[in-house]
Design a protein around this motif. Structure first.
Motif, short mmCIF file in Angstrom:
data_model
loop_
_atom_site.label_atom_id
_atom_site.label_comp_id
_atom_site.label_asym_id
_atom_site.label_seq_id
_atom_site.Cartn_x
_atom_site.Cartn_y
_atom_site.Cartn_z
N ARG A 127 -28.46 -41.49 -34.09
CA ARG A 127 -27.45 -42.52 -34.32
C ARG A 127 -27.51 -43.49 -33.15
N SER A 128 -28.37 -44.47 -33.26
CA SER A 128 -28.70 -45.32 -32.11
C SER A 128 -27.52 -46.15 -31.63
N ALA A 129 -27.62 -46.55 -30.38
CA ALA A 129 -26.59 -47.41 -29.79
C ALA A 129 -26.49 -48.73 -30.54
N GLY A 130 -27.63 -49.20 -31.05
CA GLY A 130 -27.63 -50.44 -31.81
C GLY A 130 -26.78 -50.34 -33.06
N LYS A 131 -26.81 -49.20 -33.71
CA LYS A 131 -25.98 -49.00 -34.90
C LYS A 131 -24.50 -49.04 -34.55
N VAL A 132 -24.17 -48.39 -33.46
CA VAL A 132 -22.76 -48.33 -33.05
C VAL A 132 -22.25 -49.74 -32.75
N ARG A 133 -23.07 -50.54 -32.06
CA ARG A 133 -22.67 -51.91 -31.76
C ARG A 133 -22.46 -52.71 -33.05
N GLU A 134 -23.37 -52.53 -33.99
CA GLU A 134 -23.26 -53.27 -35.25
C GLU A 134 -22.05 -52.81 -36.05
N LEU A 135 -21.79 -51.51 -36.04
CA LEU A 135 -20.63 -50.98 -36.75
C LEU A 135 -19.33 -51.53 -36.17
N TYR A 136 -19.27 -51.60 -34.85
CA TYR A 136 -18.06 -52.12 -34.21
C TYR A 136 -17.87 -53.60 -34.57
N SER A 137 -18.94 -54.35 -34.56
CA SER A 137 -18.86 -55.77 -34.94
C SER A 137 -18.40 -55.91 -36.38
N MET A 138 -18.92 -55.07 -37.26
CA MET A 138 -18.51 -55.11 -38.67
C MET A 138 -17.04 -54.80 -38.82
N SER A 139 -16.54 -53.85 -38.03
CA SER A 139 -15.13 -53.45 -38.17
C SER A 139 -14.18 -54.56 -37.76
N LEU A 140 -14.68 -55.50 -36.95
CA LEU A 140 -13.84 -56.60 -36.48
C LEU A 140 -13.88 -57.80 -37.44
N LYS A 141 -14.75 -57.75 -38.43
CA LYS A 141 -14.96 -58.91 -39.30
C LYS A 141 -14.15 -58.89 -40.58
N PHE A 142 -13.50 -57.79 -40.89
CA PHE A 142 -12.78 -57.74 -42.17
C PHE A 142 -11.66 -58.77 -42.14
N THR A 143 -11.47 -59.46 -43.25
CA THR A 143 -10.46 -60.52 -43.33
C THR A 143 -9.27 -60.10 -44.19
N VAL A 144 -9.51 -59.22 -45.14
CA VAL A 144 -8.43 -58.73 -46.00
C VAL A 144 -8.16 -57.28 -45.62
N LEU A 145 -6.96 -57.03 -45.15
CA LEU A 145 -6.63 -55.72 -44.61
C LEU A 145 -6.89 -54.59 -45.61
N THR A 146 -6.65 -54.88 -46.90
CA THR A 146 -6.77 -53.82 -47.90
C THR A 146 -8.16 -53.71 -48.52
N ASP A 147 -9.08 -54.55 -48.10
CA ASP A 147 -10.43 -54.50 -48.65
C ASP A 147 -11.26 -53.47 -47.88
N LEU A 148 -11.38 -52.28 -48.46
CA LEU A 148 -12.10 -51.21 -47.79
C LEU A 148 -13.55 -51.09 -48.25
N LYS A 149 -14.00 -52.07 -49.03
CA LYS A 149 -15.39 -52.03 -49.49
C LYS A 149 -16.37 -52.11 -48.31
N LEU A 150 -15.90 -52.71 -47.23
CA LEU A 150 -16.73 -52.82 -46.04
C LEU A 150 -17.14 -51.45 -45.53
N LEU A 151 -16.33 -50.45 -45.81
CA LEU A 151 -16.64 -49.10 -45.35
C LEU A 151 -17.91 -48.56 -45.99
N HIS A 152 -18.20 -48.98 -47.20
CA HIS A 152 -19.44 -48.56 -47.86
C HIS A 152 -20.65 -49.08 -47.08
N GLU A 153 -20.59 -50.33 -46.68
CA GLU A 153 -21.69 -50.92 -45.91
C GLU A 153 -21.84 -50.22 -44.56
N MET A 154 -20.72 -49.93 -43.96
CA MET A 154 -20.75 -49.27 -42.66
C MET A 154 -21.33 -47.86 -42.79
N TYR A 155 -20.94 -47.18 -43.84
CA TYR A 155 -21.45 -45.82 -44.05
C TYR A 155 -22.96 -45.84 -44.30
N MET A 156 -23.42 -46.78 -45.11
CA MET A 156 -24.85 -46.86 -45.42
C MET A 156 -25.66 -47.13 -44.16
#
Length: 280
Positions: free
Chosen positions: A245-274
């Motif tokens: 689980r590379s450091a690069g993945k963790v950085r990208e995951l953290y960036s993704m978690s900050l980008k959600f615009t709709v609080l209830t849109d959890l579809k982003l979690l699928h992308e993060m999991y993949m």
């Protein structure tokens, strides 16, 4: 009152409606549950009045209250609470699931109290005595078992909000924001747990904003903590873990978690999991 009335109900001498019986049993079960958790924190026992069906009726008739008492431990009290919920059959299943959730949170608190206490008494918080380590492992295992039983009643498709609430609580077993002791392995475990939240994205019809906000806050906290940890020197075992689980993945995951615009849109979690589960 619930306890004194219950023997007559259990003896079947009067025809009691289900809702009344459920109310009496539930009140008594909650009392036993709270007693069990209280005794568990103090590591002690209590003495309670010994009510029995025929004895109770005789005493009430004679208006005597010099009841015998018997000793009850934390384990006894919790067992009694769960057996009362079980006695209600289908009527008690949700109450039992909620009780398991409370017990999981209680054991989680016990686990971190042991970990933090050991850390304060030692220069190296990772070095725990055998006794405290055994107690911590026992509390952690019980929390896992209790939350597993809770989530069996609250699946993601039927109870999406409750499912997320359970995941947030469960993740605390590996990542406690108020504690300074975390290994990379613990943080990865918390991240894996939270990414299970993707399962609710198609079922969240009536979202609870408070729970979802807490979920994202916890996920971001785990990722940030893991990101900071990666900047420090890692042990050989941690290095092996993070090679997958590379450091690069963790950085990208953290960036993704900050980008959600709709609080209830959890579809982003699928992308993060993949991304997290990918081998590349």
């Amino acid at each position: 009152m619930a306890k004194s009335a219950l023997p007559v109900v259990e003896d079947g001498e009067i025809d009691v409606p289900d809702d009344v019986r459920k109310g009496a049993c539930t009140q008594l079960a909650q009392t036993y549950l709270k007693l069990g958790m209280f005794l568990s924190r103090g590591g002690t026992v209590a003495f309670i009045d010994d009510f029995g069906g025929s004895k109770w009726r005789k005493l009430m008739k004679e208006q005597k209250y010099n009841l015998r008492q018997h000793e009850i431990s934390a384990e006894d009290a919790v067992s009694k609470a769960l057996s009362l919920y079980d006695s209600l059959g289908e009527l008690g299943k949700q109450d039992a699931a909620d009780a398991y959730f409370q017990l999981g949170c209680h054991q989680n608190d016990c686990y971190w109290n042991i970990i933090d206490a050991e850390g304060r008494s030692s220069e190296d918080p990772k070095k725990e005595t055998s006794s405290s380590q055994d107690k911590a492992n026992e509390a952690k295992q019980l929390a896992e078992e209790y939350w597993q039983k809770t989530i069996q009643f609250y699946p993601a498709d039927a109870y999406p909000n409750k499912y997320l609430e359970i995941l947030v609580a469960w993740s605390t077993l590996s990542y406690n924001p108020s504690s300074s002791f975390h290994t990379d392995e613990m943080l990865v475990s918390a991240l894996d747990r939270l990414l299970d939240g993707r399962k609710v994205s198609a079922h969240l019809v009536d979202p609870d904003i408070g729970i979802i906000s807490e979920f994202w806050k916890r996920l971001q906290g785990v990722l940030l903590k893991l990101l900071k940890s990666l900047g420090k020197s890692s042990s050989a075992s941690q290095a092996n873990l993070l090679s997958k689980r590379s450091a690069g993945k963790v950085r990208e995951l953290y960036s993704m978690s900050l980008k959600f615009t709709v609080l209830t849109d959890l579809k982003l979690l699928h992308e993060m999991y993949m991304l997290w589960a990918s081998k590349s």
